[in-house]
Design an enzyme around this catalytic site. Structure first.
Site, short mmCIF file in Angstrom:
data_model
loop_
_atom_site.label_atom_id
_atom_site.label_comp_id
_atom_site.label_asym_id
_atom_site.label_seq_id
_atom_site.Cartn_x
_atom_site.Cartn_y
_atom_site.Cartn_z
N ASP A 167 -8.18 5.58 16.83
CA ASP A 167 -7.80 5.62 15.56
C ASP A 167 -6.25 5.99 15.67
OD1 ASP A 167 -6.84 6.02 12.76
OD2 ASP A 167 -8.65 6.98 12.33
N THR B 1 5.83 -7.11 7.51
CA THR B 1 5.58 -8.27 6.53
C THR B 1 6.67 -8.71 5.69
OG1 THR B 1 4.14 -9.19 4.85
CG2 THR B 1 4.35 -6.57 4.89
N ASP B 2 6.55 -9.99 5.24
CA ASP B 2 7.67 -10.44 4.13
C ASP B 2 7.37 -9.94 2.92
OD1 ASP B 2 5.52 -11.69 3.43
OD2 ASP B 2 6.60 -13.86 3.61
N GLU B 3 6.24 -9.29 2.73
CA GLU B 3 5.62 -8.72 1.36
C GLU B 3 6.62 -7.66 0.77
OE1 GLU B 3 1.73 -8.68 0.34
OE2 GLU B 3 1.21 -10.49 1.36
N TYR C 91 -0.67 -2.57 -0.81
CA TYR C 91 -0.57 -3.03 0.85
C TYR C 91 1.05 -3.01 1.02
CZ TYR C 91 0.17 -6.28 4.59
OH TYR C 91 0.88 -7.01 5.69
N LYS D 196 3.27 -0.86 3.77
CA LYS D 196 4.10 -1.53 4.66
C LYS D 196 5.39 -1.27 4.69
CE LYS D 196 2.71 -3.88 7.82
NZ LYS D 196 2.01 -3.62 9.01
P1 NAD Z 1 -5.94 -7.80 10.92
O1 NAD Z 1 -6.45 -7.22 9.70
O2 NAD Z 1 -6.58 -9.30 11.39
O3 NAD Z 1 -6.03 -6.74 12.32
C1 NAD Z 1 -5.73 -5.43 11.95
C2 NAD Z 1 -6.31 -4.68 13.19
O4 NAD Z 1 -5.80 -3.48 13.32
C3 NAD Z 1 -7.66 -4.83 13.36
O5 NAD Z 1 -8.17 -4.94 14.79
C4 NAD Z 1 -8.17 -3.43 13.10
O6 NAD Z 1 -9.45 -3.05 13.87
C5 NAD Z 1 -6.85 -2.70 13.52
N1 NAD Z 1 -6.88 -1.38 12.89
C6 NAD Z 1 -6.96 -0.97 11.51
N2 NAD Z 1 -7.03 0.26 11.35
C7 NAD Z 1 -6.65 1.09 12.45
C8 NAD Z 1 -6.57 2.17 12.64
N3 NAD Z 1 -6.61 3.20 11.89
N4 NAD Z 1 -6.11 2.43 14.15
C9 NAD Z 1 -6.39 1.46 15.11
N5 NAD Z 1 -6.79 0.17 14.73
C10 NAD Z 1 -6.79 -0.13 13.39
O7 NAD Z 1 -4.44 -7.88 10.69
P2 NAD Z 1 -3.50 -9.08 11.06
O8 NAD Z 1 -3.38 -10.11 10.13
O9 NAD Z 1 -3.78 -9.71 12.54
O10 NAD Z 1 -1.93 -8.35 10.96
C11 NAD Z 1 -1.52 -7.58 12.00
C12 NAD Z 1 -0.10 -7.08 11.59
O11 NAD Z 1 0.76 -7.89 11.31
C13 NAD Z 1 -0.34 -6.08 10.41
O12 NAD Z 1 0.48 -5.07 10.72
C14 NAD Z 1 -0.07 -6.93 9.19
O13 NAD Z 1 0.95 -6.01 8.08
C15 NAD Z 1 1.41 -7.90 9.85
N6 NAD Z 1 1.37 -9.15 9.32
C16 NAD Z 1 0.30 -9.79 9.09
C17 NAD Z 1 0.49 -11.10 8.44
C18 NAD Z 1 -0.56 -12.36 8.31
O14 NAD Z 1 -0.28 -13.17 7.59
N7 NAD Z 1 -1.87 -12.00 8.63
C19 NAD Z 1 1.95 -11.64 8.08
C20 NAD Z 1 3.01 -10.82 8.21
C21 NAD Z 1 2.58 -9.53 8.97
O1 DAU Z 2 3.34 -12.88 3.60
C1 DAU Z 2 2.51 -12.11 4.72
C2 DAU Z 2 1.24 -11.78 4.23
O2 DAU Z 2 0.52 -12.61 3.93
C3 DAU Z 2 0.58 -10.61 5.16
O3 DAU Z 2 1.36 -9.32 5.16
C4 DAU Z 2 -0.66 -10.03 4.82
O4 DAU Z 2 -1.43 -9.14 5.61
C5 DAU Z 2 -1.74 -11.50 4.64
O5 DAU Z 2 -3.09 -11.06 4.21
C6 DAU Z 2 -1.08 -12.33 3.76
O6 DAU Z 2 -1.04 -11.93 2.34
P1 DAU Z 2 -1.35 -13.13 1.22
O7 DAU Z 2 -1.90 -12.05 -0.15
O8 DAU Z 2 -0.36 -13.63 0.84
O9 DAU Z 2 -2.70 -13.69 1.81
P2 DAU Z 2 -4.11 -14.09 1.07
O10 DAU Z 2 -4.57 -15.17 2.39
O11 DAU Z 2 -4.67 -13.19 0.77
O12 DAU Z 2 -3.80 -15.16 -0.24
C7 DAU Z 2 -2.97 -16.24 -0.06
C8 DAU Z 2 -2.59 -16.88 -1.24
O13 DAU Z 2 -3.83 -17.50 -1.86
C9 DAU Z 2 -2.24 -15.84 -2.26
O14 DAU Z 2 -1.36 -16.32 -3.20
C10 DAU Z 2 -3.54 -15.33 -3.16
C11 DAU Z 2 -4.26 -16.73 -2.92
N1 DAU Z 2 -5.57 -16.67 -2.81
C12 DAU Z 2 -6.43 -15.73 -2.03
C13 DAU Z 2 -7.57 -15.69 -1.85
C14 DAU Z 2 -8.23 -14.82 -0.69
C15 DAU Z 2 -6.74 -17.34 -3.67
O15 DAU Z 2 -6.19 -18.21 -4.84
N2 DAU Z 2 -8.07 -17.13 -3.48
C16 DAU Z 2 -8.40 -16.57 -2.51
O16 DAU Z 2 -9.98 -16.21 -2.47
#
Ligand code: NAD
Ligand code: DAU
Length: 354
Positions: free
Chosen positions: A60, A131-133, A157, A161
């Site tokens: 962790d 993230t861009d968020e 979230y 971040k």
């Molecule tokens: P994910 O949820 O798929 O994976 C997260 C991983 O982190 C998992 O393997 C989980 O087991 C591990 N984890 C969670 N808590 C932990 C802890 N306390 N200690 C050790 N490991 C832990 O996430 P993702 O979508 O692959 O995103 C990865 C990174 O990129 C994140 O930091 C997220 O904020 C960032 N990010 C994601 C997106 C996206 O679209 N998914 C976009 C921009 C940035």
């Molecule tokens: O922008 C980067 C981010 O993108 C990352 O930092 C986050 O980790 C990643 O989860 C993602 O966030 P979003 O909230 O944009 O992703 P999500 O897939 O949850 O949702 C995408 C869009 O779709 C959002 O406008 C919400 C909408 N949505 C999502 C789900 C899960 C729906 O309409 N229905 C759904 O069931």
């Protein structure tokens, strides 16, 4: 040899980054530190798990003593920090877990790097994948997020971040820790947990389940193929400037409802259903609380300074992605049933160490 610590390597993006580093850099030792939460799945890394330059450690990031021990044991000199709680809807229900992992976990890693490197920062780097968020939400007529856009997070979230980004910068400004931060847009592709829009909808279409569209489906996201994100991370890790921030995005904005129709069309085609047959599954549901209207990233700095740009056209990426999920139904079934966690705890002998 360089010893690289990748946190969150069993997750969606992390597994693509681990794969790239293990295959491309046999001279590095890649240590994957992951807690294996619901989002962590070692099945994502089956193809590299036996590689001699790869080590998995279940831990962790919030457990400072363990993290410090990992830094010392493996002589870590580069960190790619991806471990996080990543799903906005979960953060709305349980903000504490997000503050703990994303803020305190990042702080624990920063502190371990600082203690272990002891001011000797030559050839060291702490790279935070963000993230861009953190920039908040754009209106339809606003220009894209740049590296100068002020932070204005809205969800628990994105607040967590943003907090972690601030700690990373604080460690650079206060202690001189060599850091880089990147802020990326929405990723899609293989191995994404099916709670996120694209894999959830592919899975529901294949099982003829409702497709829950939040609000009117008018929110906009900027989509990037995950392998292109991993490529950007590799370039920035090796050639990025210390202390800098880089935005990563595909210049690829989609209104949710339009994207959903592309997914439906692609799945229907590949399942030999009549075109648009699955549109009947679209179900408008209550909007996400505080739902950000639009994200859109300007990644010109990365293109101009380091020459990165996305390699895949969106239509190609979506087709590849849908095909992957349909050809890997066992993966989808195993993550939706929870079976993946049992199997790998057994495999790695982790069962007793829980
Ligand atoms: P994910 O949820 O798929 O994976 C997260 C991983 O982190 C998992 O393997 C989980 O087991 C591990 N984890 C969670 N808590 C932990 C802890 N306390 N200690 C050790 N490991 C832990 O996430 P993702 O979508 O692959 O995103 C990865 C990174 O990129 C994140 O930091 C997220 O904020 C960032 N990010 C994601 C997106 C996206 O679209 N998914 C976009 C921009 C940035
Ligand atoms: O922008 C980067 C981010 O993108 C990352 O930092 C986050 O980790 C990643 O989860 C993602 O966030 P979003 O909230 O944009 O992703 P999500 O897939 O949850 O949702 C995408 C869009 O779709 C959002 O406008 C919400 C909408 N949505 C999502 C789900 C899960 C729906 O309409 N229905 C759904 O069931």
């Amino acid at each position: 040899m360089k010893n690289i610590l990748i946190t969150g390597g069993a997750g969606f993006i992390g597994s693509h980054v681990v794969r790239l580093f293990v295959n491309k850099y046999p001279e590095y030792r890649t240590v994957n530190l992951d807690k294996l939460t619901y989002a962590g799945n070692l099945e994502n890394l089956k193809d590299v798990e036996g590689a001699p330059n790869y080590t998995f450690v279940k831990a962790d990031i919030c457990d400072f003593e363990t993290v410090l021990n990992i830094f010392r044991t493996y002589g870590i000199d580069g960190v790619l920090h991806l471990a996080a709680e990543s799903h906005v809807d979960r953060s709305i229900k349980d903000p504490f877990t997000f503050a703990r992992t994303n803020v305190m976990g990042t702080l624990s890693l920063l502190q371990a790097a600082k203690e272990c490197w002891k001011g000797n920062y030559s050839e060291k780097l702490f790279y935070h994948i963000s993230t861009d968020e953190v920039y908040g939400a754009l209106q339809f007529d606003e220009t894209l997020f740049t590296e100068e856009t002020k932070y204005s997070p809205h969800s628990p979230y994105s607040a967590s971040k943003a907090g972690s980004d601030h700690f990373v910068r604080a460690f650079h400004d206060t202690y001189g820790l060599p850091v880089i931060i990147t802020n990326c847009s929405n990723n899609y592709g293989p191995y994404q947990f099916p709670e996120k829009l694209i894999p959830l909808f592919i899975n529901n279409i294949r099982s003829n389940k409702p497709l829950p569209v939040y609000g009117k489906g008018e929110n906009v996201r900027d989509w990037l193929y995950v392998v292109d994100h991993a490529r950007a991370i590799d370039i920035i890790f090796h050639r990025g400037k210390i202390g800098e921030t880089y935005n990563i995005g595909g210049f690829n904005e989609w209104k949710n409802i339009d994207l959903i129709k592309v997914i439906i069309k692609t799945v229907d085609k590949l399942l030999s259903r009549a075109e648009g047959e699955s549109e009947k599954l679209i179900t408008y549901v209550t909007d996400r609380a505080g739902h950000d209207l639009r994200y859109a990233i300007d990644s010109s700095k990365l293109k101009n300074e380091l020459g990165w740009q996305p390699s895949l056209q969106f239509e190609e990426g979506i087709e590849k992605t849908v095909k992957w999920y349909l050809e890997n139904q066992q993966w989808l079934d195993s993550v939706t049933s929870g079976a993946y966690q049992e199997y790998y705890e057994e495999y790695y002998g982790l069962k007793d160490k829980k």
